[in-house]
Enzyme design. Structure first.
Site, PDB file in Angstrom:
ATOM      1  N   ASP A   1       0.919  -1.248   0.003  1.00  0.00           N
ATOM      2  CA  ASP A   1       0.099  -0.090   0.034  1.00  0.00           C
ATOM      3  C   ASP A   1       0.763   1.465  -0.127  1.00  0.00           C
ATOM      4  O   ASP A   1       2.142   1.249   0.262  1.00  0.00           O
ATOM      5  CB  ASP A   1      -0.852  -0.013   1.220  1.00  0.00           C
ATOM      6  CG  ASP A   1      -1.666   1.390   1.504  1.00  0.00           C
ATOM      7  OD1 ASP A   1      -2.259   1.555   0.363  1.00  0.00           O
ATOM      8  OD2 ASP A   1      -2.013   1.612   2.395  1.00  0.00           O
ATOM      9  N   SER A   2       0.223   2.308  -0.214  1.00  0.00           N
ATOM     10  CA  SER A   2       0.913   3.668  -0.279  1.00  0.00           C
ATOM     11  C   SER A   2       1.479   3.902   1.333  1.00  0.00           C
ATOM     12  O   SER A   2       2.305   4.721   1.544  1.00  0.00           O
ATOM     13  CB  SER A   2       0.258   4.708  -0.723  1.00  0.00           C
ATOM     14  OG  SER A   2      -0.899   4.784   0.079  1.00  0.00           O
TER      15      SER A   2
ATOM     16  N   TYR B   1      -0.547   8.446  -2.377  1.00  0.00           N
ATOM     17  CA  TYR B   1      -0.698   8.303  -3.910  1.00  0.00           C
ATOM     18  C   TYR B   1      -1.903   8.954  -4.399  1.00  0.00           C
ATOM     19  O   TYR B   1      -1.831   9.022  -5.464  1.00  0.00           O
ATOM     20  CB  TYR B   1      -0.504   6.690  -4.197  1.00  0.00           C
ATOM     21  CG  TYR B   1       0.460   5.870  -3.898  1.00  0.00           C
ATOM     22  CD1 TYR B   1       1.755   6.052  -3.425  1.00  0.00           C
ATOM     23  CD2 TYR B   1       0.516   4.546  -4.432  1.00  0.00           C
ATOM     24  CE1 TYR B   1       2.848   5.490  -3.176  1.00  0.00           C
ATOM     25  CE2 TYR B   1       1.583   3.954  -4.128  1.00  0.00           C
ATOM     26  CZ  TYR B   1       2.685   4.348  -3.642  1.00  0.00           C
ATOM     27  OH  TYR B   1       3.785   3.416  -3.541  1.00  0.00           O
ATOM     28  N   GLY B   2      -2.831   9.114  -3.340  1.00  0.00           N
ATOM     29  CA  GLY B   2      -3.881   9.495  -3.758  1.00  0.00           C
ATOM     30  C   GLY B   2      -4.194  10.881  -4.529  1.00  0.00           C
ATOM     31  O   GLY B   2      -5.490  11.264  -4.964  1.00  0.00           O
TER      32      GLY B   2
ATOM     33  N   CYS C   1      -3.720  -0.701  -1.829  1.00  0.00           N
ATOM     34  CA  CYS C   1      -4.158   0.511  -1.981  1.00  0.00           C
ATOM     35  C   CYS C   1      -4.935   0.681  -3.106  1.00  0.00           C
ATOM     36  O   CYS C   1      -4.766   0.317  -4.519  1.00  0.00           O
ATOM     37  CB  CYS C   1      -2.683   1.233  -2.702  1.00  0.00           C
ATOM     38  SG  CYS C   1      -2.910   3.155  -3.023  1.00  0.00           S
ATOM     39  N   ASN C   2      -6.152   1.387  -3.123  1.00  0.00           N
ATOM     40  CA  ASN C   2      -7.055   1.442  -3.985  1.00  0.00           C
ATOM     41  C   ASN C   2      -6.552   2.406  -4.956  1.00  0.00           C
ATOM     42  O   ASN C   2      -7.079   2.079  -6.233  1.00  0.00           O
ATOM     43  CB  ASN C   2      -8.225   2.287  -3.328  1.00  0.00           C
ATOM     44  CG  ASN C   2      -9.079   1.101  -2.431  1.00  0.00           C
ATOM     45  OD1 ASN C   2     -10.212   0.819  -2.738  1.00  0.00           O
ATOM     46  ND2 ASN C   2      -8.468   1.202  -1.300  1.00  0.00           N
ATOM     47  N   THR C   3      -5.914   3.446  -4.622  1.00  0.00           N
ATOM     48  CA  THR C   3      -5.420   4.289  -5.782  1.00  0.00           C
ATOM     49  C   THR C   3      -4.533   3.548  -6.867  1.00  0.00           C
ATOM     50  O   THR C   3      -4.580   3.703  -8.019  1.00  0.00           O
ATOM     51  CB  THR C   3      -4.798   5.537  -5.183  1.00  0.00           C
ATOM     52  OG1 THR C   3      -5.464   6.017  -4.207  1.00  0.00           O
ATOM     53  CG2 THR C   3      -4.058   6.344  -6.262  1.00  0.00           C
TER      54      THR C   3
ATOM     55  N   GLU D   1      -5.249   8.955  10.112  1.00  0.00           N
ATOM     56  CA  GLU D   1      -3.834   8.992  10.515  1.00  0.00           C
ATOM     57  C   GLU D   1      -3.832   9.817  11.910  1.00  0.00           C
ATOM     58  O   GLU D   1      -2.878   9.558  12.490  1.00  0.00           O
ATOM     59  CB  GLU D   1      -3.018   9.512   9.395  1.00  0.00           C
ATOM     60  CG  GLU D   1      -3.127   8.746   8.048  1.00  0.00           C
ATOM     61  CD  GLU D   1      -1.966   8.583   7.293  1.00  0.00           C
ATOM     62  OE1 GLU D   1      -1.181   9.597   7.268  1.00  0.00           O
ATOM     63  OE2 GLU D   1      -1.989   7.641   6.396  1.00  0.00           O
TER      64      GLU D   1
ATOM     65  N   CYS E   1     -11.013   3.334  -0.469  1.00  0.00           N
ATOM     66  CA  CYS E   1      -9.715   3.689   0.121  1.00  0.00           C
ATOM     67  C   CYS E   1      -9.390   3.029   1.330  1.00  0.00           C
ATOM     68  O   CYS E   1     -10.309   2.476   2.378  1.00  0.00           O
ATOM     69  CB  CYS E   1     -10.107   5.293   0.436  1.00  0.00           C
ATOM     70  SG  CYS E   1      -8.412   5.971   1.184  1.00  0.00           S
ATOM     71  N   THR E   2      -7.897   2.524   1.330  1.00  0.00           N
ATOM     72  CA  THR E   2      -7.696   2.015   2.680  1.00  0.00           C
ATOM     73  C   THR E   2      -8.039   2.303   4.064  1.00  0.00           C
ATOM     74  O   THR E   2      -8.379   1.442   4.720  1.00  0.00           O
ATOM     75  CB  THR E   2      -6.252   1.791   2.532  1.00  0.00           C
ATOM     76  OG1 THR E   2      -5.772   3.135   2.291  1.00  0.00           O
ATOM     77  CG2 THR E   2      -5.353   0.623   1.428  1.00  0.00           C
ATOM     78  N   HIS E   3      -8.074   3.575   4.253  1.00  0.00           N
ATOM     79  CA  HIS E   3      -8.384   4.085   5.640  1.00  0.00           C
ATOM     80  C   HIS E   3      -9.811   4.077   5.910  1.00  0.00           C
ATOM     81  O   HIS E   3     -10.036   4.193   7.267  1.00  0.00           O
ATOM     82  CB  HIS E   3      -7.831   5.412   5.588  1.00  0.00           C
ATOM     83  CG  HIS E   3      -6.357   5.627   5.510  1.00  0.00           C
ATOM     84  ND1 HIS E   3      -5.548   5.238   4.492  1.00  0.00           N
ATOM     85  CD2 HIS E   3      -5.367   6.138   6.474  1.00  0.00           C
ATOM     86  CE1 HIS E   3      -4.195   5.368   4.717  1.00  0.00           C
ATOM     87  NE2 HIS E   3      -4.235   6.093   5.827  1.00  0.00           N
TER      88      HIS E   3
HETATM   89  N1  DGL Z   1      -3.992   3.933   0.202  1.00  0.00           N
HETATM   90  C1  DGL Z   1      -4.698   5.108  -0.524  1.00  0.00           C
HETATM   91  C2  DGL Z   1      -5.888   4.320  -1.126  1.00  0.00           C
HETATM   92  O1  DGL Z   1      -6.498   3.449  -0.773  1.00  0.00           O
HETATM   93  C3  DGL Z   1      -4.773   6.238   0.307  1.00  0.00           C
HETATM   94  C4  DGL Z   1      -3.744   6.785   1.029  1.00  0.00           C
HETATM   95  C5  DGL Z   1      -3.312   7.388  -0.341  1.00  0.00           C
HETATM   96  O2  DGL Z   1      -3.627   8.539  -0.879  1.00  0.00           O
HETATM   97  O3  DGL Z   1      -1.884   7.122  -0.460  1.00  0.00           O
HETATM   98  O4  DGL Z   1      -6.374   4.935  -2.088  1.00  0.00           O
END
Ligand code: DGL
Length: 282
Positions: free
Chosen positions: A12-13, A44-45, A75-77, A151, A183-185
């Site tokens: 993931d990012s 990454y987003g 990571c979704n992005t 976070e 999104c992961t979070h």
């Molecule tokens: N991991 C990113 C996602 O799931 C969220 C955090 C980021 O922007 O890197 O899209």
């Protein structure tokens, strides 16, 4: 080798992708996991496709050098922007298709998707949902403030409730019946999202649906829980390690977490961080 316990690489990012690791641990307690959080290059987003692809490939190469049997892009992005162009030897999955399938299974007519700006801009969730069911309406909403709030540990703060309500207002006004957490979070915000959405809207968590898909795929390939959870290990690597990442990792996993600080390009170990410690090397 099928029949034995698999070693699953997950990246993931940052550490948010541990929501996928938590889902995998529940479903495949005998699997060992190597996790890489690219915390040095987070987020990454907000980045372009080209950059997300370059970073993602470096993460894949790092995990493949460690001979993972399977790989998950948590990571979704990265799943939305890079998955199709990544060069990966091992069987691999992103979070997008499982999330989209679960949303289609739940939706009656209208899916709301919340995600980072880059994921929304890519239109990948909307496309994946429409491919599965062209009759469904899809509305997307970028929620850039939600990652920093998680976070910061403010999942239950009153300000987070107000921001979530503001982001969801247009989707709720349009009458969505399913909300896809893209999104992961966002699984960390399930409580507040449920309160704001109310009982009429079903929440779909792409981390959970990815865990289910990976379990099914690995068991289908003959992987077992082998010697069981006692011999399974989780190793967490991060490209930058600070106390906030370690704390967030613990909150998500619900168990003590130690981040090993590495450089994905040189694959050297930069140090180890336990909660409350400063990293000794620079
Ligand atoms: N991991 C990113 C996602 O799931 C969220 C955090 C980021 O922007 O890197 O899209």
């Amino acid at each position: 080798m099928p029949g034995a316990q698999p070693l699953i690489g997950v990246f993931d990012s940052g550490v948010g992708g541990l929501t996928v690791v938590a889902a995998l641990r529940r479903r495949l307690p005998g699997a060992s996991i190597l996790y890489l959080g690219d915390t040095a290059r987070l987020p990454y987003g907000t980045k372009s496709r080209r950059t997300v692809l370059r970073y993602s490939q470096a993460n894949v190469d790092f995990l493949e050098r460690r001979r993972v049997d399977a790989l998950v892009v948590a990571c979704n992005t990265a799943s939305a922007m890079a998955l199709d162009d990544l060069v990966v030897r091992a069987p691999h999955w992103g979070v997008l298709e499982p999330g989209a399938s679960a949303a289609v299974a739940s939706a009656r007519r209208h899916v709301g998707v919340i995600a980072t700006e880059s994921t929304v801009r890519s239109g990948a969730y909307e496309e994946a949902i429409r491919r599965l069911d062209p009759r469904l309406r899809v509305s997307q909403q970028a929620c850039p403030l939600l990652v920093p709030l998680v976070e910061e540990g403010w999942e239950e703060d009153e300000i987070t409730g107000r921001i979530v309500a503001r982001y969801l207002e247009p989707l709720l006004a349009e009458g969505i019946d399913t909300l896809l957490l893209g999104c992961t979070h966002y699984p960390m915000l399930r409580g507040v999202l449920e309160r704001v959405c109310g009982p009429e809207v079903t929440l779909v968590d792409s981390a959970e649906s990815t865990g289910a898909l990976v379990e099914q795929a690995l068991r289908g390939r003959g992987w077992t829980d082998g010697a069981g959870p006692e011999s399974a290990s989780v190793r967490l690597f991060a490209t930058d390690a600070g106390p906030r990442f370690a704390r967030l990792a613990e909150r998500i996993l619900g168990e003590p977490a130690t981040l090993e600080w590495i450089d994905v390009d040189e694959s050297g170990t930069g140090g180890t961080l336990r909660i409350g410690e400063e990293v000794g090397t620079s």
